[in-house]
Design a protein around this motif. Structure first.
Motif, PDB file in Angstrom:
ATOM      1  N   GLN A   3       2.360   6.837   6.283  1.00  0.00           N
ATOM      2  CA  GLN A   3       1.814   7.498   7.433  1.00  0.00           C
ATOM      3  C   GLN A   3       0.904   6.906   8.199  1.00  0.00           C
ATOM      4  OE1 GLN A   3       1.608  11.710   7.155  1.00  0.00           O
ATOM      5  NE2 GLN A   3       2.880  11.944   5.350  1.00  0.00           N
ATOM      6  N   THR A   4       0.823   7.165   9.355  1.00  0.00           N
ATOM      7  CA  THR A   4      -0.301   6.826  10.396  1.00  0.00           C
ATOM      8  C   THR A   4      -1.056   7.937  10.828  1.00  0.00           C
ATOM      9  OG1 THR A   4       0.815   4.645  10.901  1.00  0.00           O
ATOM     10  CG2 THR A   4      -1.216   5.296  12.232  1.00  0.00           C
ATOM     11  N   LEU A   5      -2.468   7.670  10.609  1.00  0.00           N
ATOM     12  CA  LEU A   5      -3.108   8.869  10.915  1.00  0.00           C
ATOM     13  C   LEU A   5      -4.215   8.459  11.911  1.00  0.00           C
ATOM     14  CD1 LEU A   5      -4.055  10.417   7.439  1.00  0.00           C
ATOM     15  CD2 LEU A   5      -2.024  10.957   8.826  1.00  0.00           C
ATOM     16  N   THR A   6      -4.731   9.496  12.903  1.00  0.00           N
ATOM     17  CA  THR A   6      -5.806   8.945  13.870  1.00  0.00           C
ATOM     18  C   THR A   6      -6.937   9.934  14.072  1.00  0.00           C
ATOM     19  OG1 THR A   6      -4.661  10.013  15.620  1.00  0.00           O
ATOM     20  CG2 THR A   6      -3.894   7.705  15.220  1.00  0.00           C
ATOM     21  N   SER A   7      -7.898   9.403  14.307  1.00  0.00           N
ATOM     22  CA  SER A   7      -9.091  10.176  14.421  1.00  0.00           C
ATOM     23  C   SER A   7      -9.566   9.658  15.743  1.00  0.00           C
ATOM     24  CB  SER A   7     -10.094  10.206  13.299  1.00  0.00           C
ATOM     25  OG  SER A   7     -10.624   9.153  13.280  1.00  0.00           O
ATOM     26  N   GLY A   8     -11.049  10.100  16.296  1.00  0.00           N
ATOM     27  CA  GLY A   8     -11.551   9.658  17.344  1.00  0.00           C
ATOM     28  C   GLY A   8     -12.503   8.170  16.908  1.00  0.00           C
ATOM     29  N   TYR A   9     -12.397   7.700  15.928  1.00  0.00           N
ATOM     30  CA  TYR A   9     -13.085   6.635  15.610  1.00  0.00           C
ATOM     31  C   TYR A   9     -12.136   5.489  14.958  1.00  0.00           C
ATOM     32  CZ  TYR A   9     -17.424   9.381  15.535  1.00  0.00           C
ATOM     33  OH  TYR A   9     -18.369  10.375  15.971  1.00  0.00           O
ATOM     34  N   TYR A  10     -11.261   5.709  14.465  1.00  0.00           N
ATOM     35  CA  TYR A  10     -10.253   4.915  13.871  1.00  0.00           C
ATOM     36  C   TYR A  10      -8.814   5.274  13.768  1.00  0.00           C
ATOM     37  CZ  TYR A  10     -10.925   7.852   9.741  1.00  0.00           C
ATOM     38  OH  TYR A  10     -11.115   8.926   8.939  1.00  0.00           O
ATOM     39  N   THR A  11      -7.797   4.531  13.426  1.00  0.00           N
ATOM     40  CA  THR A  11      -6.644   4.682  13.180  1.00  0.00           C
ATOM     41  C   THR A  11      -6.417   4.344  11.472  1.00  0.00           C
ATOM     42  OG1 THR A  11      -5.612   4.154  15.207  1.00  0.00           O
ATOM     43  CG2 THR A  11      -4.164   3.995  13.093  1.00  0.00           C
ATOM     44  N   LEU A  12      -5.897   5.337  10.729  1.00  0.00           N
ATOM     45  CA  LEU A  12      -5.873   4.903   9.243  1.00  0.00           C
ATOM     46  C   LEU A  12      -4.099   4.798   8.927  1.00  0.00           C
ATOM     47  CD1 LEU A  12      -7.854   6.400   6.377  1.00  0.00           C
ATOM     48  CD2 LEU A  12      -5.166   6.664   6.334  1.00  0.00           C
ATOM     49  N   GLN A  13      -3.965   3.789   8.202  1.00  0.00           N
ATOM     50  CA  GLN A  13      -2.345   3.720   7.791  1.00  0.00           C
ATOM     51  C   GLN A  13      -2.465   3.734   6.438  1.00  0.00           C
ATOM     52  OE1 GLN A  13      -1.058   0.143   9.555  1.00  0.00           O
ATOM     53  NE2 GLN A  13      -1.069   0.733  11.723  1.00  0.00           N
ATOM     54  N   PHE A  14      -1.556   4.636   5.717  1.00  0.00           N
ATOM     55  CA  PHE A  14      -1.840   4.448   4.159  1.00  0.00           C
ATOM     56  C   PHE A  14      -0.091   4.651   3.467  1.00  0.00           C
ATOM     57  CE2 PHE A  14      -0.957   9.178   5.042  1.00  0.00           C
ATOM     58  CZ  PHE A  14      -0.473   9.587   3.718  1.00  0.00           C
ATOM     59  N   ASP A  15      -0.168   4.072   2.500  1.00  0.00           N
ATOM     60  CA  ASP A  15       1.304   4.577   1.706  1.00  0.00           C
ATOM     61  C   ASP A  15       1.029   4.719   0.329  1.00  0.00           C
ATOM     62  OD1 ASP A  15       0.878   2.187   0.499  1.00  0.00           O
ATOM     63  OD2 ASP A  15       2.458   1.141   1.694  1.00  0.00           O
ATOM     64  N   VAL A  16       1.973   5.621  -0.442  1.00  0.00           N
ATOM     65  CA  VAL A  16       1.585   5.974  -1.724  1.00  0.00           C
ATOM     66  C   VAL A  16       3.288   5.782  -2.278  1.00  0.00           C
ATOM     67  CG1 VAL A  16       1.418   7.964  -3.532  1.00  0.00           C
ATOM     68  CG2 VAL A  16       0.270   7.720  -1.249  1.00  0.00           C
ATOM     69  N   TYR A  17       3.237   4.967  -3.466  1.00  0.00           N
ATOM     70  CA  TYR A  17       4.540   4.731  -4.316  1.00  0.00           C
ATOM     71  C   TYR A  17       4.329   4.916  -5.557  1.00  0.00           C
ATOM     72  CZ  TYR A  17       3.162   0.114  -5.789  1.00  0.00           C
ATOM     73  OH  TYR A  17       2.365  -0.784  -6.622  1.00  0.00           O
ATOM     74  N   PRO A  18       5.096   5.208  -6.442  1.00  0.00           N
ATOM     75  CA  PRO A  18       6.597   5.595  -6.084  1.00  0.00           C
ATOM     76  C   PRO A  18       6.566   7.196  -5.731  1.00  0.00           C
ATOM     77  CG  PRO A  18       6.465   5.479  -8.276  1.00  0.00           C
ATOM     78  CD  PRO A  18       5.080   5.014  -7.803  1.00  0.00           C
ATOM     79  N   VAL A  19       5.470   7.862  -5.820  1.00  0.00           N
ATOM     80  CA  VAL A  19       5.468   9.274  -5.467  1.00  0.00           C
ATOM     81  C   VAL A  19       6.497  10.195  -6.559  1.00  0.00           C
ATOM     82  CG1 VAL A  19       5.600  11.429  -3.573  1.00  0.00           C
ATOM     83  CG2 VAL A  19       5.243   8.701  -2.884  1.00  0.00           C
ATOM     84  N   ARG A  20       5.946   9.958  -7.821  1.00  0.00           N
ATOM     85  CA  ARG A  20       6.624  10.548  -9.057  1.00  0.00           C
ATOM     86  C   ARG A  20       5.574  11.223  -9.816  1.00  0.00           C
ATOM     87  NH1 ARG A  20      10.550   6.050 -11.459  1.00  0.00           N
ATOM     88  NH2 ARG A  20      11.917   5.606  -9.417  1.00  0.00           N
ATOM     89  N   VAL A  21       5.957  12.282 -10.501  1.00  0.00           N
ATOM     90  CA  VAL A  21       5.138  13.156 -11.373  1.00  0.00           C
ATOM     91  C   VAL A  21       5.081  12.447 -12.471  1.00  0.00           C
ATOM     92  CG1 VAL A  21       4.805  15.386 -12.511  1.00  0.00           C
ATOM     93  CG2 VAL A  21       5.800  15.487 -10.032  1.00  0.00           C
ATOM     94  N   GLY A  22       3.688  12.405 -13.373  1.00  0.00           N
ATOM     95  CA  GLY A  22       3.795  12.033 -14.483  1.00  0.00           C
ATOM     96  C   GLY A  22       3.518  10.387 -14.701  1.00  0.00           C
ATOM     97  N   VAL A  23       3.928   9.542 -13.783  1.00  0.00           N
ATOM     98  CA  VAL A  23       3.659   8.272 -13.832  1.00  0.00           C
ATOM     99  C   VAL A  23       2.365   8.003 -12.832  1.00  0.00           C
ATOM    100  CG1 VAL A  23       5.884   7.829 -14.306  1.00  0.00           C
ATOM    101  CG2 VAL A  23       5.150   7.852 -11.884  1.00  0.00           C
ATOM    102  N   PRO A  24       1.867   6.579 -12.892  1.00  0.00           N
ATOM    103  CA  PRO A  24       0.745   6.261 -12.067  1.00  0.00           C
ATOM    104  C   PRO A  24       1.485   5.820 -10.696  1.00  0.00           C
ATOM    105  CG  PRO A  24       0.741   4.929 -14.129  1.00  0.00           C
ATOM    106  CD  PRO A  24       2.241   5.755 -14.178  1.00  0.00           C
ATOM    107  N   ASN A  25       0.797   6.207  -9.711  1.00  0.00           N
ATOM    108  CA  ASN A  25       1.158   6.106  -8.350  1.00  0.00           C
ATOM    109  C   ASN A  25       0.100   5.236  -7.528  1.00  0.00           C
ATOM    110  OD1 ASN A  25       3.565   8.237  -7.773  1.00  0.00           O
ATOM    111  ND2 ASN A  25       2.094   9.176  -9.002  1.00  0.00           N
ATOM    112  N   SER A  26       0.660   4.348  -6.797  1.00  0.00           N
ATOM    113  CA  SER A  26      -0.506   3.272  -6.264  1.00  0.00           C
ATOM    114  C   SER A  26      -0.692   3.918  -4.669  1.00  0.00           C
ATOM    115  CB  SER A  26       0.050   2.014  -5.946  1.00  0.00           C
ATOM    116  OG  SER A  26      -0.151   1.449  -7.430  1.00  0.00           O
ATOM    117  N   LEU A  27      -1.949   4.290  -4.296  1.00  0.00           N
ATOM    118  CA  LEU A  27      -2.267   4.264  -2.922  1.00  0.00           C
ATOM    119  C   LEU A  27      -2.859   3.137  -2.317  1.00  0.00           C
ATOM    120  CD1 LEU A  27      -2.961   6.336  -0.822  1.00  0.00           C
ATOM    121  CD2 LEU A  27      -5.088   6.993  -1.979  1.00  0.00           C
ATOM    122  N   HIS A  28      -2.480   2.786  -1.079  1.00  0.00           N
ATOM    123  CA  HIS A  28      -3.167   1.734  -0.287  1.00  0.00           C
ATOM    124  C   HIS A  28      -3.522   2.357   0.921  1.00  0.00           C
ATOM    125  CE1 HIS A  28      -2.705  -1.648  -2.895  1.00  0.00           C
ATOM    126  NE2 HIS A  28      -1.520  -1.033  -3.453  1.00  0.00           N
TER     127      HIS A  28
END
Length: 554
Positions: A452-477
């Motif tokens: 997703q892409t999120l915006t505020s008055g100061y910046y634009t933030l783009q993030f993704d999370v994978y693999p979005v599963r329960v019980g396993v490590p998920n990476s956030l960038h």
């Protein structure tokens, strides 16, 4: 004429087995392995795949699951009009690839990123994705369809030829130096070793050619001279070149050693050359990208050595020694060979178990991945061969083998035929993504995750999370940009996760900063539901804003 007594042989075999078990224990990780993945997978991009941002960025960033190197001329960004907007050569820093982009006069529309990189274990990775500036184009560029392995079956074929060459070199060198009948001619066995060296050279050249095809993404028949020379500049090029040089040295030393004329100096020199040559195989494959590279490389060298000694000696024994050799001579040779074979097989099995533990990563990968199923087929076939070999060993220990050379030769032929299939499976196995990378590969193939892409008055933030599963490590960038699309350094990250519907209060997530505008973290999602992720980003002493998003976890 003195023959070693049985107790000494038993002690020798037991010592070899104990050493093999020690190697197997050393090869199994005692602590959780750090993330690593042969066959690198694209895990994050900036801009995020299919995102719509306010302005075109000055660079595109790709994050992979392991270190990569870009293929020259095969990484590009195309603008909405289909023209290249790449402003210079891409730069790789570990697992991060940065592509500089020039801003065109008319920036609105959809951009297409196409990439081809080489992962740490020499395997190519290719793909494409799109992002839009301002708004998507009415007719966006079509995704690029790429073939990661255009060399196809030629790659495992070259590996198989190389393995076969190792077998034909090891047998003549070993038996010619230590166990050859005095009255038998050595010309044929020496020629066999030279054929083996030629096959190693042919397999190495074939690997060079297929590596060039995989690097540039074209069939072998369409390669140009520059494509072949480009391999020399890759990580695998010097390794293959060293292997060819070592083959040349072995060609000088082998005739004297296999012919029984080599003293200790030449034998020791050939042994050193052989070990150095074996080392080139893991340095151009999965072991260099494993969670424990030194252990994986050692296990692979031992595995290749055990395989070469066992099968090579068996081939020379069946083809050149058994036919026409007097039973009294066989009564001396066969017990000695049986002990050598037991040692080689012990090391082969022990190192194979260690390799499997590392490359599978988890028990479920044994039957749940292509790599695991190929490994099962190889193990089953090898187990059947070892049953036949065990029967042969009982005959040797009972003193009956020398009286039945025909039966021994037939059993050896069965072993060799079956192990030829094992070698073919091995050649395919080393080109297959390891079981420990299955989750990452599946995430890449199915595009799992949330971006997703999120915006505020100061910046634009783009993030993704994978693999979005329960019980396993998920990476956030997460990546932060100015409203004009320029990377914006972050002074402080504060990231939290909450699941209000289940009464889970916000949990603060530790964030690392591999780049000034880039935050990354490993997050755990213990329950299903709509998770709220909150980013509080401070970009200066006074500028700070919070943005939130919902991450559905099914």
């Amino acid at each position: 004429m003195i023959i070693e007594s049985e107790p000494l042989g038993v002690r020798t075999t037991r010592s070899a087995v104990l050493l093999g078990l020690l190697l197997a224990l050393l090869s199994v990780p005692l602590t959780p392995a750090t993330p690593a993945a042969a066959h690198a997978a694209l895990v994050a991009t900036s801009p995020v795949r299919d995102a719509v941002i306010g302005a075109p960025p000055a660079e595109v960033v790709l994050v992979f699951s392991e270190s990569v190197s870009p293929v020259v001329g095969r990484v590009q960004v195309l603008g909405p009009d289909g023209r290249r907007v790449t402003a210079g050569d891409p730069v790789a820093q570990g697992a991060t690839l940065r592509i500089p982009v020039r801003v065109p006069d008319r920036p609105l529309g959809t951009y297409l990123v196409s990439y081809r990189v080489i992962s740490a274990d020499s395997h190519p990775v290719a793909g494409s994705f799109a992002y839009s500036a301002g708004a998507p184009s009415a007719t966006p560029p079509e995704p690029v369809v790429v073939d990661e392995r255009p060399a196809g079956a030629l790659t495992p074929a070259a590996r198989f030829v190389g393995y076969l060459g190792l077998v034909l070199v090891a047998g003549p060198a070993l038996l010619g130096a230590a166990g050859w009948p005095r009255r038998r001619r050595r010309r044929a066995v020496t020629a066999t070793g030279q054929v083996g060296l030629a096959l190693v050279a042919v397999g190495t050249v074939g690997t060079w050619v297929t590596q060039a095809a995989d690097m540039v993404g074209v069939p072998v028949g369409a390669l140009a001279r520059g494509d072949l020379t480009a391999v020399a500049g890759s990580d695998v090029g010097p390794v293959l070149g060293a292997r060819l040089a070592l083959v040349g040295l072995a060609a000088v030393l082998l005739p004297a050693v296999a012919g029984g004329r080599g003293g200790r100096g030449r034998r020791a020199a050939l042994a050193v050359v052989a070990l150095a040559g074996l080392l080139t195989w893991p340095l151009a494959g999965h072991p260099v990208a494993s969670p424990l590279p030194p252990v994986s490389i050692l296990a692979d060298v031992v595995h290749l050595a055990g395989m070469s000694v066992w099968l090579g000696g068996l081939f020379v024994l069946a083809v050149f020694v058994l036919p026409g050799t007097h039973r009294r001579v066989l009564a001396r040779i066969l017990p000695a060979w049986s002990r050598w074979a037991a040692i080689a097989v012990g090391w082969l099995v022990a190192s194979g178990v260690g390799q499997a533990a590392i490359e599978l990563g988890r028990p479920g990968a044994l039957f749940g991945t292509t790599y695991g199923r190929l490994l099962c087929a190889k193990a089953a076939l090898l187990a059947a061969v070892l049953v036949v070999a065990a029967g042969q060993r009982r005959m040797v220990r009972g003193g009956r083998a020398a009286d039945r050379p025909g039966r021994v030769a037939r059993a050896a032929g069965v072993e060799l035929a079956a192990t030829a299939v094992v070698l073919a499976l091995t050649a395919v196995l080393v080109q297959t993504p390891p079981g420990r990378t299955a989750d990452t590969q599946a995430a890449r193939a199915s595009r799992e995750g949330v971006a997703q892409t999120l915006t505020s008055g100061y910046y634009t933030l783009q993030f993704d999370v994978y693999p979005v599963r329960v019980g396993v490590p998920n990476s956030l960038h997460a990546y932060v940009y100015t409203p004009q699309g320029q990377p914006l350094p972050v002074v402080q990250w504060t990231v939290s996760l909450a699941l209000p519907a289940a009464g889970i209060e916000p949990m603060v997530v530790p964030v690392e900063s591999p780049e000034p505008h880039h935050g990354s973290a490993e997050i755990s999602l213990p329950a299903r539901g709509d998770w709220t992720i909150r980013f509080t980003v401070r970009t200066s002493e006074v500028d700070q804003a919070t943005v939130t998003a919902t991450v559905p976890v099914g």
